[in-house]
Write an enzyme that holds these catalytic residues in place. Structure first.
Site, PDB file in Angstrom:
ATOM      1  N   CYS A   2       0.828  -1.201   0.000  1.00 26.04           N
ATOM      2  CA  CYS A   2       0.000   0.000   0.000  1.00 26.04           C
ATOM      3  C   CYS A   2       0.865   1.254   0.000  1.00 26.04           C
ATOM      4  CB  CYS A   2      -0.897   0.005   1.225  1.00 26.04           C
ATOM      5  SG  CYS A   2      -1.896  -1.481   1.411  1.00 26.04           S
ATOM      6  N   TRP A  74      -3.716  -2.389  -1.209  1.00 35.04           N
ATOM      7  CA  TRP A  74      -3.628  -3.771  -1.679  1.00 35.04           C
ATOM      8  C   TRP A  74      -4.357  -4.598  -0.635  1.00 35.04           C
ATOM      9  CZ3 TRP A  74      -1.320  -8.526  -0.292  1.00 35.04           C
ATOM     10  CH2 TRP A  74      -1.162  -9.434  -1.328  1.00 35.04           C
ATOM     11  N   ASN A 112      -0.962   1.691   6.261  1.00 39.39           N
ATOM     12  CA  ASN A 112      -0.245   0.560   5.686  1.00 39.39           C
ATOM     13  C   ASN A 112       0.092  -0.399   6.808  1.00 39.39           C
ATOM     14  OD1 ASN A 112      -0.273   1.952   3.298  1.00 39.39           O
ATOM     15  ND2 ASN A 112       1.921   2.363   3.244  1.00 39.39           N
ATOM     16  N   LYS A 500       9.085 -15.829 -12.957  1.00 43.94           N
ATOM     17  CA  LYS A 500       8.737 -14.714 -13.847  1.00 43.94           C
ATOM     18  C   LYS A 500       7.555 -15.073 -14.730  1.00 43.94           C
ATOM     19  CE  LYS A 500      11.282 -11.606 -12.473  1.00 43.94           C
ATOM     20  NZ  LYS A 500      10.940 -12.166 -11.174  1.00 43.94           N
ATOM     21  N   GLU A 503       4.338 -15.187 -12.643  1.00 47.16           N
ATOM     22  CA  GLU A 503       3.965 -13.872 -12.108  1.00 47.16           C
ATOM     23  C   GLU A 503       3.181 -13.039 -13.111  1.00 47.16           C
ATOM     24  OE1 GLU A 503       7.045 -11.906  -9.010  1.00 47.16           O
ATOM     25  OE2 GLU A 503       7.935 -12.415 -10.934  1.00 47.16           O
TER      26      GLU A 503
END
Length: 623
Positions: A2, A74, A112, A500, A503
């Protein structure tokens, strides 16, 4: 994770707050919002879309004010819906404003972190008559501050934070104090920005949020509370004691405002992949000899006292540590453990006071890694070192030694240039420890330094393979699963390649040491399961070729990154891209760039959000 931006000024501060949120978008988020002191009281706008949509909201209403707070969230507690978006309001006990979107709050707060005792606090506040409009732990803090408010916002915040368990950075407004903001941190990063004329001041979770607004930054420390008013600020410790300016000095920080420009690239990730030759060159700039002082003035003394290395890291940084284990044990001949930071702190370990604890973090604020570092220190580990990309981060401040990589700001959530510069820093550490152990002669030192200086040129040659890798990506885009194989030093690179791909393309990908293929994973191999193989010309090549034959015999399709002299040629079911040169111990740095390009172009072909993949955040500042 966040992001927080806040300001006290004499001008309309909303454009600055929204711009700050835009600079923090790279961290990942699923909702955003802003609250200000307007003429009618506290006013807010929230969105579950992008910051651009929030900007349209505040322009249409309009939302204006000279004191305000803003946030990108988030989701942790509660789904990414508007009622859970920050800023959160407290309206006082007995008031249910959930059906009144324009209701004026008494307290506005952004947060946060995670409050671990939020359920107990919620029950106590509900007993006092407070009505909760969200599922978040954050709303608890807003109501708690309101319940403690007796005319002084600073006193209310100081009384509230001692009741909070967990990690937090907060910024708070009260309707009765229109030119005042109070912020506090414990376990989550927060900085104070000092305005150029001294008449306006800011807070943010990241100095980058204030780029172009101020470069005068105060890094708040654990437990700090800052009282920001028009033209003045005052910092106090967790115990409530006022701190002098010397205790929290103002630093000039260039926050890379230009780094957010995409230039000719389609995505930030692509830009950052292509910045790696420059990032490696910058990271190695000025290094003319292998000396302990590269890691700090006391490094020689520390390194002479150690007998082993413990590496603590998460995610991509963990894989860089796994690669370094091979270097440290083969070149420096020093026993090395690599631990996932979030696991290390929760298990019983055997401390060794002579062990060098190495943390690796792009941001230097990774919550799990920081907690693991502090746990190690509590066990008596005094020899600590960090490989980090942010010189002013908590990780650097809390470790005795440091090597600062110079990757520059990395905006794409999937790490690229931060990873390769970490590897460069870890290879330097290997050489320094090898020298300390008496295992690095002058000729070897010269050869390694020459190889490192040549890395930027070698990386440019790998980047030139992009058209061939795009061809592979077109095949991968039609798949839902993939296997990655590597042996020895390149097994961690296979792990990073699989990470990767999963993701950013959302293809399920797993990596294995190639020798483990017949111990289970071979059961998955079909023509619909592409198998990526990292095949440098090293001592394990012939073993790896046998593993590749096992795949072909089961109808699997191989995609091989091979050195020029490996004698592996393309044929039916076997696709080969030749790497420009064999690079010995530094080969992982070259091979991983090809895997980054494969993941990137596969994601582009599938149409995913490359820079902001779903459910992920750039900087993980909570557990």
């Amino acid at each position: 994770m966040c992001g927080i931006v806040g300001a006290v000024s004499s001008r309309n501060i909303v454009p600055v707050l929204v711009q700050g949120l835009q600079r923090l978008e790279y961290r990942g988020y699923d909702s955003c919002g802003v609250a200000v002191h307007a003429s009618s009281g506290l006013q807010r706008a929230r969105s579950t879309a992008r910051v651009a949509e929030l900007l349209e909201q505040v322009q249409q209403v309009p939302v204006q004010g000279s004191t305000g707070i803003a946030h990108t969230r988030w989701a942790t507690h509660g789904a990414p819906v508007q009622s859970n978006a920050h800023p959160h309001f407290s309206y006082g006990p007995g008031v249910d404003a959930s059906g009144q979107p324009d209701a004026v709050g008494r307290v506005a707060l952004v947060h946060n972190g995670i409050i671990e005792n939020h359920e107990a606090l919620r029950a106590a506040l509900q007993a006092q008559g407070y009505v909760f409009a969200s599922q978040t732990d954050t709303e608890v803090i807003a109501h708690l501050i309101d319940s403690l408010y007796a005319g002084d916002l600073l006193a209310a915040v100081q009384a509230a934070v001692v009741q909070l368990q967990g990690a937090f950075a907060i910024a708070v407004l009260h309707q009765q104090e229109p030119q005042r903001m109070v912020a506090a941190r414990a376990g989550s990063p927060l900085v104070l920005g000092v305005g150029q004329d001294g008449q306006e001041h800011f807070v943010a979770s990241d100095a980058m949020a204030l780029a172009g607004v101020t470069d005068q930054i105060v890094y708040l420390q654990e437990g700090d509370v800052v009282d920001v008013q028009l033209g003045a600020y005052r910092i106090s410790s967790g115990a409530g004691q006022p701190l002098t300016p010397a205790q929290r000095p103002v630093r000039t920080v260039h926050a890379h405002s230009g780094a957010a420009e995409l230039g000719p690239y389609r995505h930030y990730m692509q830009k950052e992949i292509f910045e790696q030759p420059r990032a490696i060159a910058d990271t190695l700039d000025g290094i003319n000899a292998i000396v302990p002082e590269l890691f700090g003035t006391d490094a020689a003394q520390v390194f002479s006292q150690i007998d082993s290395v413990l590496i603590l890291a998460c995610g991509t940084s963990y894989y860089s540590g796994c690669t370094a284990k091979y270097w440290l044990e083969s070149i420096a001949r020093i026993p090395t453990q690599v631990e996932v930071a979030s696991e290390y702190r929760y298990r019983d370990s055997v401390p060794n006071p002579r062990q060098l604890v190495v943390t690796i973090s792009q941001s230097g604020e990774t919550a799990d890694t920081l907690a693991a570092l502090r746990h190690a220190q509590s066990l008596g580990h005094a020899h600590t070192l960090t490989i980090c990309n942010v010189a002013t981060s908590a990780m650097v401040r809390e470790c005795a030694l440091a090597y600062i990589t110079r990757a520059g700001v990395e905006i794409g959530v999937a790490s690229t240039k931060a990873f390769t510069t970490q590897l460069a820093g870890l290879f330097l550490l290997t050489l320094v420890l090898a020298q300390t152990q008496g295992r690095l002669g002058a000729a070897q030192e010269a050869a390694h330094l020459q190889a490192m200086r040549h890395l930027p040129v070698a990386l440019q040659a790998v980047l030139a393979l992009e058209p061939q890798i795009i061809g592979w990506a077109e095949d991968f885009a039609r798949m839902e699963n993939a296997l990655f194989l590597g042996r020895g030093l390149h097994y961690p690179i296979a792990l990073e390649g699989a990470l990767k791909l999963k993701e950013i393309s959302y293809i399920h990908a797993e990596a294995y040491p190639a020798g483990e293929l017949k111990h289970g994973p071979l059961a998955l191999v079909t023509s619909a399961m592409p198998v990526v193989t990292v095949a440098p010309n090293d001592t394990l090549l012939e073993k790896l070729k046998s593993n590749m034959q096992e795949v072909r015999a089961r109808g699997g399709v191989l995609y091989v990154l091979a050195d020029a002299d490996t004698q592996i040629d393309s044929s039916e079911g076997l696709h080969v891209i030749r790497m420009p040169e064999h690079y010995g111990a530094l080969s992982p740095i070259l091979h991983v760039v090809a895997l980054q390009l494969l993941a990137y172009h596969t994601a582009c072909a599938r149409g995913t959000d490359v820079d902001k993949p779903r459910n992920l955040a750039k900087s993980v500042t909570v557990e």
